[in-house]
Structure formats: structure tokens, C-alpha cells
Design a protein around this motif. Structure first.
Motif, PDB file in Angstrom:
ATOM      1  N   GLU A  46     -10.525 -32.822 -91.732  1.00  0.00           N
ATOM      2  CA  GLU A  46     -11.484 -31.865 -91.168  1.00  0.00           C
ATOM      3  C   GLU A  46     -10.723 -30.798 -90.400  1.00  0.00           C
ATOM      4  OE1 GLU A  46     -14.779 -33.498 -88.943  1.00  0.00           O
ATOM      5  OE2 GLU A  46     -15.199 -31.551 -88.027  1.00  0.00           O
ATOM      6  N   ILE A  47     -11.207 -29.586 -90.502  1.00  0.00           N
ATOM      7  CA  ILE A  47     -10.586 -28.454 -89.798  1.00  0.00           C
ATOM      8  C   ILE A  47     -11.688 -27.435 -89.540  1.00  0.00           C
ATOM      9  CG2 ILE A  47      -9.999 -27.099 -91.863  1.00  0.00           C
ATOM     10  CD1 ILE A  47      -7.228 -26.586 -90.613  1.00  0.00           C
ATOM     11  N   ASP A  48     -11.436 -26.468 -88.657  1.00  0.00           N
ATOM     12  CA  ASP A  48     -12.446 -25.416 -88.500  1.00  0.00           C
ATOM     13  C   ASP A  48     -12.488 -24.561 -89.777  1.00  0.00           C
ATOM     14  OD1 ASP A  48      -9.944 -24.353 -87.959  1.00  0.00           O
ATOM     15  OD2 ASP A  48     -10.504 -23.338 -86.108  1.00  0.00           O
ATOM     16  N   SER A  49     -11.353 -23.942 -90.093  1.00  0.00           N
ATOM     17  CA  SER A  49     -11.272 -23.107 -91.300  1.00  0.00           C
ATOM     18  C   SER A  49      -9.818 -23.093 -91.782  1.00  0.00           C
ATOM     19  CB  SER A  49     -11.724 -21.673 -90.977  1.00  0.00           C
ATOM     20  OG  SER A  49     -11.134 -20.745 -91.861  1.00  0.00           O
ATOM     21  N   THR A  50      -9.609 -23.377 -93.046  1.00  0.00           N
ATOM     22  CA  THR A  50      -8.236 -23.359 -93.576  1.00  0.00           C
ATOM     23  C   THR A  50      -7.652 -21.947 -93.482  1.00  0.00           C
ATOM     24  OG1 THR A  50      -9.108 -23.074 -95.821  1.00  0.00           O
ATOM     25  CG2 THR A  50      -8.532 -25.330 -95.137  1.00  0.00           C
ATOM     26  N   ASN A  51      -8.493 -20.912 -93.636  1.00  0.00           N
ATOM     27  CA  ASN A  51      -7.977 -19.536 -93.515  1.00  0.00           C
ATOM     28  C   ASN A  51      -7.457 -19.273 -92.099  1.00  0.00           C
ATOM     29  OD1 ASN A  51      -8.753 -18.805 -96.170  1.00  0.00           O
ATOM     30  ND2 ASN A  51      -9.290 -16.755 -95.487  1.00  0.00           N
ATOM     31  N   THR A  52      -8.225 -19.716 -91.111  1.00  0.00           N
ATOM     32  CA  THR A  52      -7.833 -19.473 -89.718  1.00  0.00           C
ATOM     33  C   THR A  52      -6.521 -20.195 -89.415  1.00  0.00           C
ATOM     34  OG1 THR A  52     -10.170 -19.330 -89.156  1.00  0.00           O
ATOM     35  CG2 THR A  52      -8.646 -19.659 -87.327  1.00  0.00           C
ATOM     36  N   TRP A  53      -6.422 -21.442 -89.854  1.00  0.00           N
ATOM     37  CA  TRP A  53      -5.196 -22.230 -89.593  1.00  0.00           C
ATOM     38  C   TRP A  53      -3.992 -21.568 -90.262  1.00  0.00           C
ATOM     39  CZ3 TRP A  53      -1.525 -24.761 -92.525  1.00  0.00           C
ATOM     40  CH2 TRP A  53      -0.678 -25.644 -91.828  1.00  0.00           C
ATOM     41  N   LEU A  54      -4.165 -21.154 -91.503  1.00  0.00           N
ATOM     42  CA  LEU A  54      -3.031 -20.608 -92.252  1.00  0.00           C
ATOM     43  C   LEU A  54      -2.623 -19.221 -91.734  1.00  0.00           C
ATOM     44  CD1 LEU A  54      -1.152 -21.469 -94.514  1.00  0.00           C
ATOM     45  CD2 LEU A  54      -2.665 -20.351 -96.138  1.00  0.00           C
ATOM     46  N   ALA A  55      -3.600 -18.452 -91.282  1.00  0.00           N
ATOM     47  CA  ALA A  55      -3.280 -17.133 -90.712  1.00  0.00           C
ATOM     48  C   ALA A  55      -2.374 -17.302 -89.495  1.00  0.00           C
ATOM     49  CB  ALA A  55      -4.560 -16.402 -90.329  1.00  0.00           C
ATOM     50  N   GLN A  56      -2.638 -18.304 -88.701  1.00  0.00           N
ATOM     51  CA  GLN A  56      -1.807 -18.564 -87.515  1.00  0.00           C
ATOM     52  C   GLN A  56      -0.380 -18.935 -87.930  1.00  0.00           C
ATOM     53  OE1 GLN A  56      -2.771 -17.804 -84.478  1.00  0.00           O
ATOM     54  NE2 GLN A  56      -0.666 -18.304 -83.858  1.00  0.00           N
ATOM     55  N   ARG A  57      -0.279 -19.798 -88.953  1.00  0.00           N
ATOM     56  CA  ARG A  57       1.056 -20.201 -89.443  1.00  0.00           C
ATOM     57  C   ARG A  57       1.792 -18.972 -90.003  1.00  0.00           C
ATOM     58  NH1 ARG A  57      -1.359 -23.771 -87.608  1.00  0.00           N
ATOM     59  NH2 ARG A  57      -0.402 -22.826 -85.829  1.00  0.00           N
ATOM     60  N   ALA A  58       1.058 -18.101 -90.683  1.00  0.00           N
ATOM     61  CA  ALA A  58       1.681 -16.899 -91.254  1.00  0.00           C
ATOM     62  C   ALA A  58       2.240 -16.015 -90.145  1.00  0.00           C
ATOM     63  CB  ALA A  58       0.664 -16.127 -92.094  1.00  0.00           C
ATOM     64  N   LEU A  59       1.484 -15.879 -89.065  1.00  0.00           N
ATOM     65  CA  LEU A  59       1.955 -15.071 -87.928  1.00  0.00           C
ATOM     66  C   LEU A  59       3.202 -15.669 -87.305  1.00  0.00           C
ATOM     67  CD1 LEU A  59      -1.408 -14.134 -86.183  1.00  0.00           C
ATOM     68  CD2 LEU A  59       0.238 -12.577 -87.265  1.00  0.00           C
ATOM     69  N   GLU A  60       3.326 -16.990 -87.400  1.00  0.00           N
ATOM     70  CA  GLU A  60       4.518 -17.663 -86.854  1.00  0.00           C
ATOM     71  C   GLU A  60       5.699 -17.600 -87.825  1.00  0.00           C
ATOM     72  OE1 GLU A  60       1.584 -20.842 -84.545  1.00  0.00           O
ATOM     73  OE2 GLU A  60       2.842 -21.539 -86.205  1.00  0.00           O
ATOM     74  N   GLY A  61       5.469 -16.983 -89.020  1.00  0.00           N
ATOM     75  CA  GLY A  61       6.581 -16.778 -89.950  1.00  0.00           C
ATOM     76  C   GLY A  61       6.656 -17.784 -91.088  1.00  0.00           C
ATOM     77  N   ALA A  62       5.586 -18.557 -91.325  1.00  0.00           N
ATOM     78  CA  ALA A  62       5.610 -19.547 -92.413  1.00  0.00           C
ATOM     79  C   ALA A  62       5.906 -18.837 -93.738  1.00  0.00           C
ATOM     80  CB  ALA A  62       4.267 -20.253 -92.502  1.00  0.00           C
ATOM     81  N   PRO A  63       6.624 -19.508 -94.639  1.00  0.00           N
ATOM     82  CA  PRO A  63       6.981 -18.861 -95.897  1.00  0.00           C
ATOM     83  C   PRO A  63       5.823 -18.866 -96.909  1.00  0.00           C
ATOM     84  CG  PRO A  63       7.916 -21.062 -95.807  1.00  0.00           C
ATOM     85  CD  PRO A  63       7.222 -20.836 -94.492  1.00  0.00           C
ATOM     86  N   GLU A  64       5.958 -17.983 -97.872  1.00  0.00           N
ATOM     87  CA  GLU A  64       5.024 -17.980 -99.006  1.00  0.00           C
ATOM     88  C   GLU A  64       4.979 -19.382 -99.611  1.00  0.00           C
ATOM     89  OE1 GLU A  64       3.909 -15.174-102.459  1.00  0.00           O
ATOM     90  OE2 GLU A  64       6.025 -15.531-102.609  1.00  0.00           O
ATOM     91  N   GLY A  65       3.801 -19.801-100.041  1.00  0.00           N
ATOM     92  CA  GLY A  65       3.695 -21.107-100.689  1.00  0.00           C
ATOM     93  C   GLY A  65       3.085 -22.166 -99.799  1.00  0.00           C
ATOM     94  N   LEU A  66       2.906 -21.841 -98.497  1.00  0.00           N
ATOM     95  CA  LEU A  66       2.219 -22.804 -97.632  1.00  0.00           C
ATOM     96  C   LEU A  66       0.726 -22.789 -98.001  1.00  0.00           C
ATOM     97  CD1 LEU A  66       2.350 -24.837 -95.301  1.00  0.00           C
ATOM     98  CD2 LEU A  66       2.024 -22.926 -93.715  1.00  0.00           C
TER      99      LEU A  66
END
Ligand code: BTN
Length: 250
Positions: free
Chosen positions: A13-33
Motif C-alpha cells: 500500500e502507498i499513497d501514490s506510486t507517482n508521488t513516491w517515484l517523483a521524490q526518488r527522481a528528485l533525489e537523483g534515482a536513475p532511469e529504470g526505477l
């Protein structure tokens, strides 16, 4: 480009996968996450709508891409994922949805999947989170004409099975985003799958409603609608495919 290494984070369960992933992207997560959830408590749809689905009844996932495209070509990134999802559904269930501008997969008039793409950062490359919800056993909200893979084919696909094939199909198309030839090929595939073209449409925009013939999609992914002989480029809006009553068709 080198092969994408998919790294999948699963959530019960999560609030929103988009919201979680956007945060990881801002932290520099690589393509493919990739974030995938059985249930979202605050799933988001286009135009600030909610996206709700019971646990395990849909594929609910978001994919981080860092393509070499300009921000105004976001629609091409969406098209790339939508076409991958469509191909995956054909492979697993035989259901072949059409694409409806801007971000829906439909069977007949019924929505089977929707996408929500968000630009998270613009550095040397765009960071784009593309979220997709595919109705597998749940037929979507009552206020939307919608359907599911099981209703259309009798086939029950699990979310991980669809995600696996969707990523495979995305890998086959992803490199196209980085070159102008590839983008042209993708645009062709998109236009062929887009059932909106050639249709009489009603476009509900924030401040007005247009009715006209959808004729093409331009290089920025805008829908070109001919209204009273004038071409209007639509960037954002809800599109309804208008049925022409029999006897009035030319
Ligand atoms: C729409 O049709 O309005 C787009 C729906 C997008 C829903 C997906 S589900 C996974 C991802 N996480 C979200 O919060 N939204 C997208």
C-alpha cells in the motif's frame, strides 16, 4: 543506448506510486526505477482527479524515464509507454486496446487504462515519471465508461505478469525517444493506434468546449481539431468521441 536496468520497488500500500517515484527522481534515482503497488490510498489521475482501485485488481505502477527529449515532447514519452502497455495486453490476453487522445487506452468506448505523466526535473535530460493504471479485474469507477482485461477476454492477468511484459515492450521502444528518426517511428505507431483521429470530438477544456473533427497530432502531441474550418491545436482537455447518428453520416 545501453540496456535499461529495471529496479522494481513493490508496495502493498502507498499513497501514490507517482508521488513516491517523483521524490526518488528528485533525489537523483536513475532511469529504470519502477514503483508498483497493490493499493493506492491517494492514487492520482489526470486533471487532479482521483484514481481508485481495490487491492490487487489493477496494475498500478510508475516508471522513471530520462529520455533525450524536450519538455514540450512529453506526449511522445506518454505514447511510448501507452504503446508498450497495449502491446503487452495483446501478448497476454489478446485484447488490443486503441489509444484515445491524450492518455487513455480504450476498448470500444470503454476505458481500460489511463496514464499520468509528470516532468519532475529538467537537467541535461528530462526526468519523467509515467504512471499507468490498467484495469485487470476491476472495471473502473462508476462515473466513467470503463472495462477490464478480464471482462474483455476472460483472462485473469496478475499485476506482476503484466508489468514484466510491459517493461519488455517498453525496452523495445525506449531508445526511439533519443533520436529524431526513432521519434518519427514512434509518432507513426502512435498515430496508427490513435482512434481519436478522423472522429468528430467534443473537447472539454478548462474554460470552453470545442466540437470538431480531430485530424492529426502535431510534433508536440497536441490534438489538431478542425472547428468551423479552422485548425485548433489542443494541449489539454478531455475528449469525448461523438457518435454521429445513423443517417447523418456522410
Ligand atoms: C487518468 O486516466 O486520469 C490517469 C490515471 C493514472 C493512474 C496511475 S495508477 C499508478 C500511478 N500512480 C498514480 O497516482 N497515478 C498513476
Amino acid at each position: 543506448m545501453s540496456p535499461i536496468i529495471w529496479r522494481i520497488e513493490h508496495f502493498d500500500e502507498i499513497d501514490s506510486t507517482n508521488t513516491w517515484l517523483a521524490q526518488r527522481a528528485l533525489e537523483g534515482a536513475p532511469e529504470g526505477l519502477v514503483a508498483v503497488a497493490d493499493f493506492q490510498s491517494a492514487g492520482r489521475g489526470r486533471l487532479d482527479r482521483r484514481w481508485e482501485s481495490p487491492p490487487g485488481a489493477s496494475l498500478l505502477c510508475s516508471i522513471l524515464l530520462r529520455p533525450n527529449v524536450a519538455p514540450d515532447q512529453l506526449q511522445l514519452v506518454v505514447a511510448c509507454v501507452a504503446l508498450a502497455a497495449r502491446a503487452a495486453l495483446v501478448r497476454l490476453s489478446g485484447v488490443r486496446p486503441a489509444l484515445k487522445w491524450p492518455n487513455d487506452l480504450i476498448v470500444g468506448d470503454a476505458k481500460i487504462a489511463g496514464l499520468l505523466a509528470e516532468i519532475v526535473a529538467v537537467d541535461e535530460r528530462l526526468a519523467v515519471v509515467v504512471g499507468i493504471g490498467v484495469n485487470l479485474t476491476h472495471e473502473g469507477p462508476a462515473n466513467v465508461v470503463s472495462t477490464s482485461v478480464r471482462a474483455e477476454s476472460g483472462v485473469t492477468i496478475t499485476p506482476p505478469a503484466l508489468l514484466d511484459i510491459l517493461l519488455d515492450e517498453l525496452e523495445a521502444r525506449r531508445a526511439s525517444l533519443d533520436s529524431s528518426d526513432g521519434q518519427a517511428t514512434l509518432r507513426d505507431e502512435y498515430q496508427r493506434a490513435l482512434v481519436t483521429l478522423g472522429r468528430l470530438v467534443r473537447v472539454e477544456r478548462t474554460n470552453d468546449v470545442l466540437v470538431g473533427l480531430a485530424t492529426s497530432v502535431d510534433e508536440f502531441g497536441q490534438l489538431i481539431v478542425v472547428v468551423n474550418g479552422e485548425e485548433v491545436a489542443v494541449t489539454v482537455g478531455d475528449v469525448v468521441h461523438v457518435r454521429v447518428p445513423e443517417g447523418e453520416q456522410s
